[in-house]
Motif scaffolding. Sequence first.
Motif, PDB file in Angstrom:
ATOM      1  N   LEU A   2       0.799  -1.216  -0.015  1.00 62.71           N
ATOM      2  CA  LEU A   2       0.076  -0.041   0.090  1.00 62.71           C
ATOM      3  C   LEU A   2       0.913   1.189   0.052  1.00 62.71           C
ATOM      4  O   LEU A   2       2.019   1.302   0.671  1.00 62.71           O
ATOM      5  N   LYS A   5      -0.244   6.948   3.376  1.00 63.09           N
ATOM      6  CA  LYS A   5      -1.593   7.393   4.022  1.00 63.09           C
ATOM      7  C   LYS A   5      -1.406   8.969   3.343  1.00 63.09           C
ATOM      8  O   LYS A   5      -2.604   9.528   3.048  1.00 63.09           O
ATOM      9  N   TRP A  10      -5.696   8.492  -1.616  1.00 60.96           N
ATOM     10  CA  TRP A  10      -6.278   8.298  -0.310  1.00 60.96           C
ATOM     11  C   TRP A  10      -7.586   9.206  -0.019  1.00 60.96           C
ATOM     12  O   TRP A  10      -8.658   8.826   0.139  1.00 60.96           O
ATOM     13  N   ILE A  51      -9.116   8.308   6.035  1.00 62.43           N
ATOM     14  CA  ILE A  51      -8.112   7.905   5.309  1.00 62.43           C
ATOM     15  C   ILE A  51      -7.531   6.779   6.302  1.00 62.43           C
ATOM     16  O   ILE A  51      -6.907   5.612   5.867  1.00 62.43           O
ATOM     17  N   GLU A  52      -7.239   7.132   7.703  1.00 58.04           N
ATOM     18  CA  GLU A  52      -6.628   6.003   8.489  1.00 58.04           C
ATOM     19  C   GLU A  52      -7.467   4.943   8.431  1.00 58.04           C
ATOM     20  O   GLU A  52      -7.161   3.700   8.433  1.00 58.04           O
ATOM     21  N   TYR A  55      -7.090   3.055   5.285  1.00 58.98           N
ATOM     22  CA  TYR A  55      -5.898   2.367   5.221  1.00 58.98           C
ATOM     23  C   TYR A  55      -5.899   1.147   5.781  1.00 58.98           C
ATOM     24  O   TYR A  55      -5.297  -0.051   5.456  1.00 58.98           O
ATOM     25  N   LYS A  59      -5.340  -2.565   4.442  1.00 61.02           N
ATOM     26  CA  LYS A  59      -4.055  -3.281   4.926  1.00 61.02           C
ATOM     27  C   LYS A  59      -4.500  -4.791   5.452  1.00 61.02           C
ATOM     28  O   LYS A  59      -3.689  -5.557   5.519  1.00 61.02           O
ATOM     29  N   GLU A  62      -5.151  -6.869   2.578  1.00 57.48           N
ATOM     30  CA  GLU A  62      -4.341  -6.651   1.285  1.00 57.48           C
ATOM     31  C   GLU A  62      -4.358  -7.806   0.541  1.00 57.48           C
ATOM     32  O   GLU A  62      -4.419  -7.457  -0.773  1.00 57.48           O
ATOM     33  N   SER A  77       1.073   0.136  -6.543  1.00 55.35           N
ATOM     34  CA  SER A  77       0.773  -0.762  -5.305  1.00 55.35           C
ATOM     35  C   SER A  77       1.433  -1.959  -5.427  1.00 55.35           C
ATOM     36  O   SER A  77       1.187  -2.921  -4.583  1.00 55.35           O
TER      37      SER A  77
END
Length: 78
Positions: A2, A5, A10, A51-52, A55, A59, A62, A77
Amino acid sequence: MLPPKTHPKWKELVCGKLKVSFTLLATKFFITRVTGRAKIDPTTENIERLIEEAYGFFKKNEKLAQKDIQAIFGQESK
């Protein structure tokens, strides 16, 4: 892998400015919820939280969401 951030996509993703045809149903539901929350509260703090969250979602998923991650970020990516 990834992108960080801080990558501009994002923000585009959580704000609904990036149109992607997702393959995973879970991704579709997640992005719909996140973009809805971004529209309700477009403050910088909320966008950063979203965004957090995005992500973390990607993650955690993934391997399963690899096609969706590539659709968002392209070759970055890999």
